[in-house]
Design a protein around this motif. Structure first.
Motif, PDB file in Angstrom:
ATOM      1  N   UNK A   1       0.638  -1.473  -0.058  1.00 19.67           N
ATOM      2  CA  UNK A   1       0.037  -0.310  -0.355  1.00 19.67           C
ATOM      3  C   UNK A   1       0.663   0.930   0.204  1.00 19.67           C
ATOM      4  N   UNK A   2       1.799   1.358   0.839  1.00 16.92           N
ATOM      5  CA  UNK A   2       2.797   2.507   1.225  1.00 16.92           C
ATOM      6  C   UNK A   2       3.538   2.788  -1.075  1.00 16.92           C
ATOM      7  N   UNK A   3       3.496   2.002  -1.656  1.00 14.51           N
ATOM      8  CA  UNK A   3       3.992   1.784  -2.411  1.00 14.51           C
ATOM      9  C   UNK A   3       2.498   2.545  -3.796  1.00 14.51           C
ATOM     10  N   UNK A   4       2.146   2.178  -3.480  1.00  9.87           N
ATOM     11  CA  UNK A   4       0.633   2.703  -4.042  1.00  9.87           C
ATOM     12  C   UNK A   4       0.744   4.035  -4.215  1.00  9.87           C
ATOM     13  N   UNK A   5       0.551   4.648  -2.538  1.00 10.90           N
ATOM     14  CA  UNK A   5       0.564   6.311  -2.316  1.00 10.90           C
ATOM     15  C   UNK A   5       1.883   7.078  -2.882  1.00 10.90           C
ATOM     16  N   UNK A   6       2.507   5.788  -2.508  1.00 11.24           N
ATOM     17  CA  UNK A   6       4.040   7.088  -3.406  1.00 11.24           C
ATOM     18  C   UNK A   6       3.285   7.097  -4.862  1.00 11.24           C
ATOM     19  N   UNK A   7       2.993   5.969  -5.350  1.00 11.97           N
ATOM     20  CA  UNK A   7       2.713   6.323  -6.859  1.00 11.97           C
ATOM     21  C   UNK A   7       1.664   7.084  -6.921  1.00 11.97           C
ATOM     22  N   UNK A   8       0.268   7.514  -6.724  1.00 12.97           N
ATOM     23  CA  UNK A   8      -0.088   8.364  -6.404  1.00 12.97           C
ATOM     24  C   UNK A   8       0.234   9.455  -6.856  1.00 12.97           C
ATOM     25  N   UNK A   9       1.172  10.259  -5.770  1.00 13.44           N
ATOM     26  CA  UNK A   9       1.745  11.529  -5.124  1.00 13.44           C
ATOM     27  C   UNK A   9       1.985  11.415  -6.219  1.00 13.44           C
ATOM     28  N   UNK A  10       3.464  11.106  -6.760  1.00 15.51           N
ATOM     29  CA  UNK A  10       4.068  11.401  -8.218  1.00 15.51           C
ATOM     30  C   UNK A  10       3.307  11.153  -9.569  1.00 15.51           C
ATOM     31  N   UNK A  11       2.017  11.096  -9.721  1.00 17.16           N
ATOM     32  CA  UNK A  11       1.376  10.918 -10.010  1.00 17.16           C
ATOM     33  C   UNK A  11       0.494  12.280 -10.441  1.00 17.16           C
ATOM     34  N   UNK A  12       0.124  12.562  -9.582  1.00 15.38           N
ATOM     35  CA  UNK A  12      -0.977  13.605  -9.177  1.00 15.38           C
ATOM     36  C   UNK A  12       0.093  15.148  -9.496  1.00 15.38           C
ATOM     37  N   UNK A  13      -0.905  16.493 -10.248  1.00 17.43           N
ATOM     38  CA  UNK A  13      -0.405  17.285 -10.306  1.00 17.43           C
ATOM     39  C   UNK A  13      -0.232  18.108  -8.350  1.00 17.43           C
ATOM     40  N   UNK A  14       0.443  19.274  -8.158  1.00 18.54           N
ATOM     41  CA  UNK A  14       0.646  19.783  -7.383  1.00 18.54           C
ATOM     42  C   UNK A  14      -0.652  20.331  -7.442  1.00 18.54           C
ATOM     43  N   UNK A  15      -1.639  20.102  -6.321  1.00 19.21           N
ATOM     44  CA  UNK A  15      -2.777  20.525  -5.848  1.00 19.21           C
ATOM     45  C   UNK A  15      -3.609  19.351  -6.039  1.00 19.21           C
ATOM     46  N   UNK A  16      -3.425  18.780  -6.906  1.00 25.06           N
ATOM     47  CA  UNK A  16      -3.780  17.545  -6.800  1.00 25.06           C
ATOM     48  C   UNK A  16      -4.954  16.338  -5.832  1.00 25.06           C
ATOM     49  N   UNK A  17      -6.126  15.749  -6.018  1.00 25.34           N
ATOM     50  CA  UNK A  17      -6.645  15.310  -4.507  1.00 25.34           C
ATOM     51  C   UNK A  17      -7.378  13.824  -5.561  1.00 25.34           C
ATOM     52  N   UNK A  18      -7.102  13.154  -4.508  1.00 24.74           N
ATOM     53  CA  UNK A  18      -7.484  11.872  -4.416  1.00 24.74           C
ATOM     54  C   UNK A  18      -8.839  11.698  -3.272  1.00 24.74           C
ATOM     55  N   UNK A  19      -9.870  10.649  -4.388  1.00 20.89           N
ATOM     56  CA  UNK A  19     -10.921  10.707  -3.670  1.00 20.89           C
ATOM     57  C   UNK A  19     -10.999   8.795  -4.007  1.00 20.89           C
ATOM     58  N   UNK A  20     -10.812   8.485  -2.603  1.00 20.05           N
ATOM     59  CA  UNK A  20     -10.940   6.423  -2.510  1.00 20.05           C
ATOM     60  C   UNK A  20     -12.296   6.516  -2.073  1.00 20.05           C
ATOM     61  N   UNK A  21     -12.860   5.820  -2.904  1.00 17.47           N
ATOM     62  CA  UNK A  21     -13.653   4.153  -1.858  1.00 17.47           C
ATOM     63  C   UNK A  21     -12.794   3.407  -0.995  1.00 17.47           C
ATOM     64  N   UNK A  22     -13.288   2.576  -0.119  1.00 18.56           N
ATOM     65  CA  UNK A  22     -11.983   1.994   0.708  1.00 18.56           C
ATOM     66  C   UNK A  22     -12.269   0.930   1.711  1.00 18.56           C
ATOM     67  N   UNK A  23     -12.129   0.143   2.353  1.00 17.42           N
ATOM     68  CA  UNK A  23     -12.537  -0.760   3.390  1.00 17.42           C
ATOM     69  C   UNK A  23     -11.297  -0.260   4.166  1.00 17.42           C
ATOM     70  N   UNK A  24     -11.424  -0.389   5.770  1.00 16.17           N
ATOM     71  CA  UNK A  24     -10.437   0.174   6.489  1.00 16.17           C
ATOM     72  C   UNK A  24     -10.971  -1.000   7.654  1.00 16.17           C
ATOM     73  N   UNK A  25      -9.838  -1.895   8.670  1.00 14.27           N
ATOM     74  CA  UNK A  25      -9.741  -2.731   9.317  1.00 14.27           C
ATOM     75  C   UNK A  25     -10.451  -2.147  11.295  1.00 14.27           C
ATOM     76  N   UNK A  26     -11.223  -2.252  11.648  1.00 12.63           N
ATOM     77  CA  UNK A  26     -11.056  -1.728  12.335  1.00 12.63           C
ATOM     78  C   UNK A  26     -11.556  -2.831  13.647  1.00 12.63           C
ATOM     79  N   UNK A  27     -11.132  -3.946  13.654  1.00 13.45           N
ATOM     80  CA  UNK A  27     -10.881  -4.871  14.808  1.00 13.45           C
ATOM     81  C   UNK A  27     -10.270  -6.511  13.906  1.00 13.45           C
ATOM     82  N   UNK A  28      -8.843  -6.932  14.650  1.00  8.60           N
ATOM     83  CA  UNK A  28      -7.910  -8.073  14.469  1.00  8.60           C
ATOM     84  C   UNK A  28      -8.789  -8.905  14.058  1.00  8.60           C
ATOM     85  N   UNK A  29      -8.198  -9.415  13.039  1.00  7.33           N
ATOM     86  CA  UNK A  29      -8.473 -10.697  12.187  1.00  7.33           C
ATOM     87  C   UNK A  29      -7.919 -11.990  12.335  1.00  7.33           C
TER      88      UNK A  29
END
Length: 266
Positions: A166-194
């Motif tokens: 996931x860190x590589x994903x956000x590094x890549x998002x940052x790279x391709x975005x223009x200055x001031x560019x935005x992210x708008x993501x729908x995803x799932x987040x963990x709230x309890x250990x599996x």
């Protein structure tokens, strides 16, 4: 979890390929994430649950909607004519086509997916519906096939949780975005250990359960990689969205659906 990163990636690729080919009969039981064209599933009903409007669903490109995802990133994008948008894990292209209507012919929407079957289907739908402002590229979200500083908005719908880096994903998002560019993501987040038993079942990764990380960890990754104004907001109907993703456990006890926003500094 004992499976290697390559095992996980290939399992995800296999499941989504089968969705396109109509062979996957219930990857996520009956709704969202990777439900696809499972027998008996009402995709319109799922889409309404995820936040798509009747206008979104009354389109000539409705065949691109496979009932995937855990929300509607369009609800938080506020796209403008002329913008360039990049969709991570675009699947058959439904969110790409919706975004293309917003940015207009002066804008452009690029969809990236690692599944060749999805890309083929998306390109076919684009051609059949005369979309001139969309492009679909085969690639992985950890190494995006897009130029530096070329994108105004990055969207994604329940895909980043499937990444093994996931860190590589956000590094890549940052790279391709223009200055001031935005992210708008729908995803799932963990709230309890599996439990280890849940994590050792590779199907639970493709079901968008095992790969989710806590909100605190996700926020830390984003801020570490330069994003500001990070917000992770739980969807009000999250339990309804995720509750059918597994017949073995109650997913709502471990994960929730969220909208994730942030921006690259000016």
């Amino acid at each position: 979890m004992n499976d290697s990163k390559n095992d996980i990636k290939e399992k995800v690729r296999e499941n989504y390929s089968q969705i396109v080919e109509g062979e996957n009969k219930g990857c996520c039981s009956s709704s969202g994430c990777c439900s696809g064209n499972s027998e008996g599933i009402d995709i319109a009903q799922i889409s309404n649950k995820l936040g798509y409007t009747s206008e979104d669903l009354e389109t000539d490109f409705i065949e691109a909607n496979q009932g995937l995802g855990c929300g509607n990133p369009q609800a938080i994008t506020n796209l403008q004519p002329g913008q360039t948008v990049l969709d991570l894990g675009c699947g058959a292209g439904f969110d790409v086509f919706l975004a293309a209507r917003e940015v207009g012919i002066e804008g452009k929407v690029i969809g990236v997916d690692m599944t060749s079957e999805m890309i083929t289907k998306a390109r076919k739908t684009a051609e059949e519906n005369n979309f001139e402002n969309v492009e679909f590229r085969l690639g992985e979200i950890e190494a995006l096939p897009a130029a530096d500083n070329s994108v105004d908005v990055v969207i994604s719908n329940c895909v980043i949780n499937l990444s093994v880096d996931k860190e590589a994903v956000f590094q890549e998002i940052y790279r391709v975005l223009k200055s001031g560019g935005r992210i708008a993501i729908s995803d799932v987040v963990k709230n309890n250990e599996l439990s280890e038993e849940i994590k050792d079942n590779l199907e639970n990764y493709s079901r968008c359960i095992t790969g989710a990380i806590p909100a605190e960890e996700l926020e830390e990754i984003m801020e570490k990689n330069g994003f500001e104004d990070v917000e992770i907001k739980r969807k009000e109907n999250s339990e309804e969205i995720v509750q059918d993703w597994s017949t073995e456990i109650q997913p709502e006890d471990f994960i929730y659906s969220a909208y994730i926003t942030g921006k690259k500094p000016e």
